[in-house]
Design an enzyme around this catalytic site. Structure first.
Site, mmCIF file in Angstrom:
data_model
loop_
_atom_site.group_PDB
_atom_site.id
_atom_site.type_symbol
_atom_site.label_atom_id
_atom_site.label_comp_id
_atom_site.label_asym_id
_atom_site.label_seq_id
_atom_site.Cartn_x
_atom_site.Cartn_y
_atom_site.Cartn_z
ATOM 1 N N LYS A 223 0.832 -1.142 0.100
ATOM 2 C CA LYS A 223 -0.229 0.207 -0.095
ATOM 3 C C LYS A 223 0.983 1.296 -0.044
ATOM 4 C CE LYS A 223 -3.679 -1.646 2.735
ATOM 5 N NZ LYS A 223 -5.058 -1.492 1.707
ATOM 6 N N ARG B 157 -9.970 -11.768 2.167
ATOM 7 C CA ARG B 157 -11.062 -12.619 1.453
ATOM 8 C C ARG B 157 -10.365 -13.866 1.675
ATOM 9 N NH1 ARG B 157 -11.539 -9.258 -3.943
ATOM 10 N NH2 ARG B 157 -11.329 -7.557 -2.339
HETATM 11 N N1 BES Z 1 -7.954 -3.708 4.691
HETATM 12 C C1 BES Z 1 -7.991 -3.291 3.164
HETATM 13 C C2 BES Z 1 -9.387 -2.640 2.919
HETATM 14 C C3 BES Z 1 -9.679 -1.214 3.704
HETATM 15 C C4 BES Z 1 -9.417 -0.104 2.835
HETATM 16 C C5 BES Z 1 -10.146 -1.215 4.956
HETATM 17 C C6 BES Z 1 -9.474 1.077 3.463
HETATM 18 C C7 BES Z 1 -10.269 0.168 5.521
HETATM 19 C C8 BES Z 1 -10.055 1.201 4.988
HETATM 20 C C9 BES Z 1 -8.173 -4.716 2.437
HETATM 21 O O1 BES Z 1 -7.548 -5.555 2.734
HETATM 22 C C10 BES Z 1 -7.498 -4.225 1.029
HETATM 23 O O2 BES Z 1 -6.608 -3.755 0.872
HETATM 24 N N2 BES Z 1 -8.508 -4.349 -0.126
HETATM 25 C C11 BES Z 1 -8.187 -3.992 -1.331
HETATM 26 C C12 BES Z 1 -8.952 -4.964 -2.375
HETATM 27 C C13 BES Z 1 -8.437 -4.952 -3.775
HETATM 28 C C14 BES Z 1 -6.792 -5.168 -3.760
HETATM 29 C C15 BES Z 1 -9.188 -5.498 -4.657
HETATM 30 C C16 BES Z 1 -8.773 -2.444 -1.586
HETATM 31 O O3 BES Z 1 -9.746 -2.207 -1.324
HETATM 32 O O4 BES Z 1 -8.091 -1.773 -2.247
HETATM 33 MN MN MN Z 2 -5.301 -5.239 1.889
#
Ligand code: BES
Ligand code: MN
Ligand code: ZN
Length: 500
Positions: free
Chosen positions: A279, A353
């Site tokens: 990230k 997931r």
């Molecule tokens: N933990 C994150 C989702 C999240 C984002 C929670 C912002 C709280 C605030 C999750 O694991 C994630 O990174 N999801 C990705 C999925 C994508 C790579 C398909 C996302 O939402 O960008």
């Molecule tokens: Mn994530």
């Protein structure tokens, strides 16, 4: 922590440091909401004029502090707005009372004893006021070494003024408020705890301690047990971290009256760096909150045991830290999951997931009537519904409706979301059964569709995406502080009460 009690006296006869009363926006200006009108008699006729002069309008959650210099009763009167005046005979909904009380008790931190004289037309109203009072006082000071001077502690005791403090239903409502509010606060504490102090094994130990103290049976699967059990999703996500993953299993038995068995599953990523699909720095800042689903499930289990609900509940809580390292999963790796399916990891940041899929598959093996999972799963949830509204998806329309209904009655904003079948092809893999990350559009729904692949035919399942609601990145409001909110606990407790 704030303790709650009831009294039947007149509001101004309670020996307290402050008294909370309600005002509303009436057709002809500010209106004192009963029993606040009785308070005026004790405080003098100048009171109504004074609060108007101080700028009170009656707007929801607006807090005006008034010094009570001459009259009898507490030295401070807190006037809290309840919004528009109600039509004759109508009653305030729980969430309005919960928020108003929360805002008042937030402003009153540092006081010892506070009396609350808001309209309590039913046990439900008492429950909402009690929850708002305890939750509004919440602060997280575990990692501060400076004196509490500018971090005032919660009010020690809140006395709620009711017509009959001996009424059984009213007393039960107060107990319920206390149990549920403490569960919400446990969730907030866990979410606010830094990842340096809450690795998967530590979170699992807290689940064990809280669970056994509440009389639940507890089983913790360590990395060896996870390997033996074929939990490729949990192990895969955890393998990039020096802190190994866990799967916690808590069991509550509702006794002979229990006719339904519910399984709860909560995402427990103690820190989400994204893994090798790293990230950006700003997106990582709040990722200690990525175990908000796990925390909500642990706290719900404790509350259910304390309330002695007549329903059987099994919790399966997967915990891992998502880190990049030489041992981490790579984009294009394939994981063999607990269910037997194989997943091609196209994005290591879609890790939630993967661990949920294994936990859902395991939960389903015991054939529960219902599986509910809760997770800070997608940024797309925030895009679709904003920071405060949970997205609810399900493989069963009636179940989804009852979850949203329970959430609404509990005062947690939630909205039904679809699982459009045509989005499934976005998860097709060239070499395995499916990929873990699909197209950007409808990202919250695609994540739901991924999870659905791990729910066997015939089991009713609902999925709650709390990515936004779990953590308040903005300023305090109502009974919700900045940081961990405890989202999901009140919805789950309400749902399980309904399932009795
Ligand atoms: N933990 C994150 C989702 C999240 C984002 C929670 C912002 C709280 C605030 C999750 O694991 C994630 O990174 N999801 C990705 C999925 C994508 C790579 C398909 C996302 O939402 O960008
Ligand atoms: Mn994530
Ligand atoms: Zn995550």
């Amino acid at each position: 922590m704030t303790s709650l009690s009831l009294t039947g006296g007149t509001p101004t006869s309670v020996k307290a440091d402050a008294l909370v009363v309600g005002v509303a926006i009436g057709a002809k200006g500010l209106v004192l909401v009963p029993p606040a009108d009785a308070v005026v008699k004790a405080l003098g006729k100048g009171f109504a004029g004074a609060i108007t002069g101080l700028g009170a309008t009656g707007k929801a959650e607006e807090v005006t502090l008034v010094a009570n210099l001459g009259g009898t009763g507490p030295g401070v009167v807190v006037v809290v707005g309840l919004g528009k005046e109600l039509a004759k005979g109508a009653v305030y909904d729980g969430e309005t009372l919960r928020r108003a009380t929360g805002a008042a008790l937030r402003a009153l931190r540092g006081n010892r004893k506070v009396a609350v004289a808001l309209p309590t037309s039913s046990p439900d109203a008492v429950r909402a006021i009690g929850e708002g009072a305890v939750l509004g006082g919440y602060t997280f000071t575990a990692y501060r070494s400076t004196s509490a001077a500018d971090h005032k502690p919660p009010v020690e005791n809140v006395v709620i003024v009711v017509s009959d403090p001996k009424d059984k239903a009213t007393k039960a409502a107060l107990t319920r408020a206390d149990v549920v509010a403490r569960a919400v606060m446990l969730t907030r504490d866990l979410v606010n705890t830094p990842p340096s102090h809450l690795h998967p094994a530590e979170l699992a130990e807290i689940a064990r301690t809280e669970g056994s103290k509440a009389g639940l049976s507890v089983e913790v699967l360590d990395e060896k047990a996870l390997r033996k059990g074929g939990y490729g999703g949990i192990l895969g996500v955890g393998q990039g971290s020096d802190a190994p993953p866990r799967l916690v299993h808590l069991t509550y038995k509702g006794g002979r009256g229990a006719k339904t068995k519910v399984a709860l599953v909560g995402k427990g990523i103690t820190f989400d760096s994204g893994g090798l699909s790293l990230k950006p720095a700003t997106a990582m800042e709040e990722m200690k909150m990525d175990m908000g689903g796990a925390a909500a499930v642990i706290a719900t289990m404790r509350a259910v045991a304390e309330l002695g609900l007549k329903v059987d509940v099994e919790a399966w809580i997967p915990m891992a830290e998502n880190m990049p390292s030489g041992a981490a999963i790579r984009p294009s790796d394939v994981l063999s999951m607990r269910s037997g399916l194989r997943v091609e990891v196209t994005n290591t940041d879609a890790e939630g997931r993967l661990i949920l899929a294994d936990a859902i598959a395991r939960a389903a093996e015991d054939k529960p009537d219902v599986i509910l999972d809760i997770a800070t799963l997608t940024g797309a949830q925030l895009v679709a519904l904003g920071a405060r509204t949970t997205g609810v998806m399900a493989n069963d329309d009636d179940l989804r409706t009852s979850v949203v209904d329970a959430a609404t009655r509990a005062g947690e904003p939630s909205w039904a979301m679809p699982l459009p079948p045509e989005l499934r092809k976005g998860l097709d893999s060239e070499i395995a059964d499916l990929v873990n990350s699909g197209p950007r559009e409808g990202g919250m729904l695609t994540a739901g569709i991924f999870l659905k692949e791990f729910v066997p035919e015939g089991i009713r399942w609902a999925h709650l995406d709390i990515a936004g609601p779990a953590y308040n990145s903005a300023d305090d409001y109502g009974y919700t502080p900045h940081g961990g909110t405890g989202a999901g606990v009140r919805t789950f407790v309400q749902f399980l009460e309904d399932a009795q």
